[in-house]
Design a protein around this motif. Structure first.
Motif, mmCIF file in Angstrom:
data_model
loop_
_atom_site.group_PDB
_atom_site.id
_atom_site.type_symbol
_atom_site.label_atom_id
_atom_site.label_comp_id
_atom_site.label_asym_id
_atom_site.label_seq_id
_atom_site.Cartn_x
_atom_site.Cartn_y
_atom_site.Cartn_z
ATOM 1 N N THR A 1 -10.726 0.410 -30.523
ATOM 2 C CA THR A 1 -11.971 -0.358 -30.439
ATOM 3 C C THR A 1 -11.795 -1.855 -30.736
ATOM 4 O OG1 THR A 1 -13.285 1.581 -30.922
ATOM 5 C CG2 THR A 1 -14.340 -0.541 -31.290
ATOM 6 N N PRO A 2 -11.263 -2.234 -31.893
ATOM 7 C CA PRO A 2 -11.100 -3.677 -32.147
ATOM 8 C C PRO A 2 -10.117 -4.324 -31.176
ATOM 9 C CG PRO A 2 -10.102 -2.382 -33.899
ATOM 10 C CD PRO A 2 -10.839 -1.418 -33.040
ATOM 11 N N GLY A 3 -9.101 -3.557 -30.740
ATOM 12 C CA GLY A 3 -8.148 -4.104 -29.777
ATOM 13 C C GLY A 3 -8.855 -4.520 -28.500
ATOM 14 N N LEU A 4 -9.711 -3.630 -28.003
ATOM 15 C CA LEU A 4 -10.418 -3.926 -26.757
ATOM 16 C C LEU A 4 -11.469 -5.021 -26.960
ATOM 17 C CD1 LEU A 4 -10.714 -0.425 -25.104
ATOM 18 C CD2 LEU A 4 -9.445 -2.398 -24.260
ATOM 19 N N MET A 5 -11.994 -5.104 -28.183
ATOM 20 C CA MET A 5 -12.914 -6.222 -28.445
ATOM 21 C C MET A 5 -12.162 -7.536 -28.308
ATOM 22 S SD MET A 5 -15.083 -4.706 -31.637
ATOM 23 C CE MET A 5 -16.185 -6.100 -31.853
ATOM 24 N N GLY A 6 -10.929 -7.574 -28.824
ATOM 25 C CA GLY A 6 -10.103 -8.770 -28.673
ATOM 26 C C GLY A 6 -9.768 -9.015 -27.209
ATOM 27 N N PHE A 7 -9.555 -7.928 -26.477
ATOM 28 C CA PHE A 7 -9.229 -8.041 -25.058
ATOM 29 C C PHE A 7 -10.343 -8.734 -24.280
ATOM 30 C CE2 PHE A 7 -9.330 -5.861 -20.830
ATOM 31 C CZ PHE A 7 -8.247 -6.541 -20.279
#
Ligand SMILES: Nc1ncnc2c1ncn2[C@@H]1O[C@H](COP(=O)(O)OP(=O)(O)OP(=O)(O)O)[C@@H](O)[C@H]1O
Ligand SMILES: [Mg+2]
Lengths: 268, 319
Positions: free
Chosen positions: A72-78
């Motif tokens: 989740t946070p990874g894709l938010m950064g993406f």
């Protein structure tokens, strides 16, 4: 008396309102709903498919939702990368439809135009990140992120959006062929995306070349920092990563502005 | 003293560092005039407009707009100008959406924006296409939208780069008349066109440029008077005879005339049309050349244009 009158007109021409007008325009006419849906929908699909797909690889004992909360946070950064492509796309559209030259003979400076695009991308980056968060909330139930953590991670995403926005504008300023630009964009998206900590954590077991890519990839810094904010687990490494990200952003922004101030927009 | 809106001194511009698209152009535009820019394709008209509208920075020379330097006070200048560029420029939305967004960009308050939009849609006959996307309308309609949209904001000078291309006769007249109307209210207009009739109709002064150089700059009436004593003969002969007839004719007509060939046709400027006609008839009979068409008329701006461009750098008027 006359100097007073002049100062009033100058107040009317302060920078901020001009930029808001440009942002209004960008949002109103420069983003078509179809591609925005894809831009936000794509990471959302990653979240759903990867989240559940990889979770099934893990032993059921480790808890099926742990990969999803890593992702989740990874894709938010993406979303910062997606925001960058939105920015580059807006510049392309303005060149393609002749509005770039028209806006630049309007009551704006080139810098304002550029900032208008940047800030619009930032807005999309943040909106996209919040959509991710919403979807994750639906899938996971409770989220660990605190209000301060949310503020921190959104700030990181904003900076990241400016980084990738500048990068795409820089590429767009140099490359005039649409197909070349698209190919480069796909390449950048792919490299940046998969050689980062968005989908999996950094590991010394990775081949050396990929480790280098990981280490120099700004999306790694973004993903790590967003993850730190998300879980409230700040480390010194993350601190450095944020510093490097900011420095890189300033550098790329500077290069983009410079390239752009010089490029002959009347050619198209 | 006349107010000067544009002052250009020895302007040069090169896009590639090799060839000069502007090659030492000096002129002024006075407040409240319609200033026509004529010239062949590639003469440098659009380049000149881009320089005056701050889009490009000339390689050398000085340029002042409202007395300000475009390199320093670009934004202040741009806040007071209107520009219709030669190329298409639309926001990706409907016709009326284009008016609205443009009005917002110019900071026109909502009520005023609506009022102007409606008036312009009415005036430029865009009622039927107002809800269509600007990209899905005809060429002439696009041109109308682009020109009309510019009138949504106030300005002191309006630059129009071939505004009437693709417009029908009625719309062209509407535009030219509204230019005249605005000029009465104090607007200054710089206008490029390939249509000499409309230049004649709307312009106070005309500049002819060729290969980046200013050939002629004068009031329309003066330009026509420059050839006032002369008449123009249009002549078309049978196909294939041009190669031998034109040199003979040029020689036979002698001084005081000039022949500008164009395939099987030619335009002849002469001081003494009677004498020239007699010579043409005599020569054609002698050489067995068939005359397809012959007519005598007063000089038009077109002849001024053709002649000045034809004569290259030779000064024909005063700047
Ligand atoms: N962006 C550009 N890059 C390089 N050369 C250019 C560029 N724009 C124009 N030129 C060249 O500069 C010269 C003048 O062009 P310009 O567009 O000013 O002509 P123009 O008088 O407006 O012609 P037209 O009647 O066709 O519109 C031409 O030789 C043209 O090829
Ligand atoms: Mg042109």
């Amino acid at each position: 008396m006359s100097s007073f009158a002049r100062s009033i007109t100058e107040v009317n021409h302060l920078e901020a309102p001009n930029i808001t007008r440009l942002i209004y325009r960008n949002i109103k006419v420069n983003t078509d709903p179809g591609s925005l849906t894809i831009l936000i929908g794509l990471p959302a699909m990653y979240l759903v498919f990867f989240g559940f797909g990889f979770a099934s690889l893990q032993s059921s004992a480790s808890g099926g939702s742990s990969y999803l909360s890593f992702l989740t946070p990874g894709l938010m950064g993406f979303q910062a990368v997606m925001a960058g492509t939105v920015g580059g796309g807006m510049l392309w559209a303005d060149r393609r439809w002749g509005m770039l030259a028209q806006l630049l003979v309007g009551p704006f400076t080139r810098l304002q135009y550029l900032l208008g695009i940047m800030l619009t991308s930032v807005a999309f980056g943040l909106a996209g990140a919040l959509v991710m968060l919403g979807i994750a909330d639906l899938l996971l139930g409770a989220l660990p992120v605190s209000l301060i953590g949310l503020g921190f991670l959104l700030a990181v995403i904003a900076v990241g959006s400016i980084f990738f926005g500048s990068l795409m504008l820089l590429i767009a300023a140099k490359i005039k062929s649409n197909t070349t630009y698209n190919s480069i964009q796909i390449l950048v998206l792919f490299l940046v995306n998969f050689a980062s900590t968005v989908f999996y954590p950094y590991s010394s077991a990775l081949p050396a070349a990929i480790r280098v890519l990981f280490a120099i990839n700004p999306l790694t810094y973004i993903a790590d920092a967003v993850r730190a904010g998300y879980f409230g687990a700040y480390t010194t490494t993350v601190g450095y990563e944020v510093l490097v990200l900011c420095a890189e952003t300033v550098a790329v922004l500077f290069l983009a502005v410079r390239a752009y101030m010089r490029s002959d927009v009347s050619t198209e | 003293m006349v107010d000067l809106v544009v002052e250009a001194e020895d302007l040069r511009h090169s896009y590639d560092g090799n060839r000069f698209a502007l090659d030492g152009v000096s002129f002024t535009v006075r407040k409240g005039e319609v200033f026509g820019l004529l010239g062949k394709n590639g003469a440098g008209k659009s380049t000149l407009i881009k320089a005056m509208t701050t889009l490009i920075r000339p390689s050398s020379g000085t340029l002042r707009i409202f007395g300000m330097d475009p390199a320093k006070d670009g934004k202040k200048i741009r806040a007071r100008i209107g520009v219709v560029q030669q190329g298409e420029s639309f926001d990706f939305t409907t016709v009326e959406g284009n008016f609205d967004v443009y009005g917002v960009l110019w900071g026109i308050p909502r009520a005023e924006r609506r009022r102007r939009r409606e008036a312009l849609i009415q005036k430029f006959g865009l009622e039927e296409v107002r809800r269509q996307r600007s990209f899905d309308i005809s060429g002439g309609q696009k041109r109308r939208v682009q020109v009309a949209r510019e009138f949504i904001h106030g300005m002191d000078i309006l630059f129009l780069d071939e505004p009437t291309v693709g417009m029908d006769v009625i719309m062209r007249r509407t535009l030219l008349d509204s230019i005249r109307e605005e000029v009465k209210g104090g607007l200054t207009v710089v206008f490029t066109t390939h249509n000499l009739e409309e230049a004649d109709y709307v312009c106070d002064r005309i500049a002819v440029i060729d290969e980046g150089k200013l050939l002629v700059l004068d009031e329309v009436e003066n330009l026509k008077r420059l050839y006032g004593g002369k008449k123009t003969i249009d002549l078309t002969i049978d196909m294939g005879s041009a190669a031998r007839f034109i040199p003979a004719l040029t020689q036979g007509l002698g001084p005081g005339t000039s022949v500008m060939p164009e395939g099987d046709s030619m335009v002849i400027l002469t001081d003494d049309p009677k004498d020239s006609l007699a010579k043409i008839l005599e020569l054609s009979q002698k050489m067995g050349v068939q005359l397809e068409w012959i007519s005598v008329r007063k000089n038009t701006l077109e002849d001024v244009f053709l002649r000045s461009v034809d004569h290259g750098g030779e000064p024909l008027g005063s700047a």
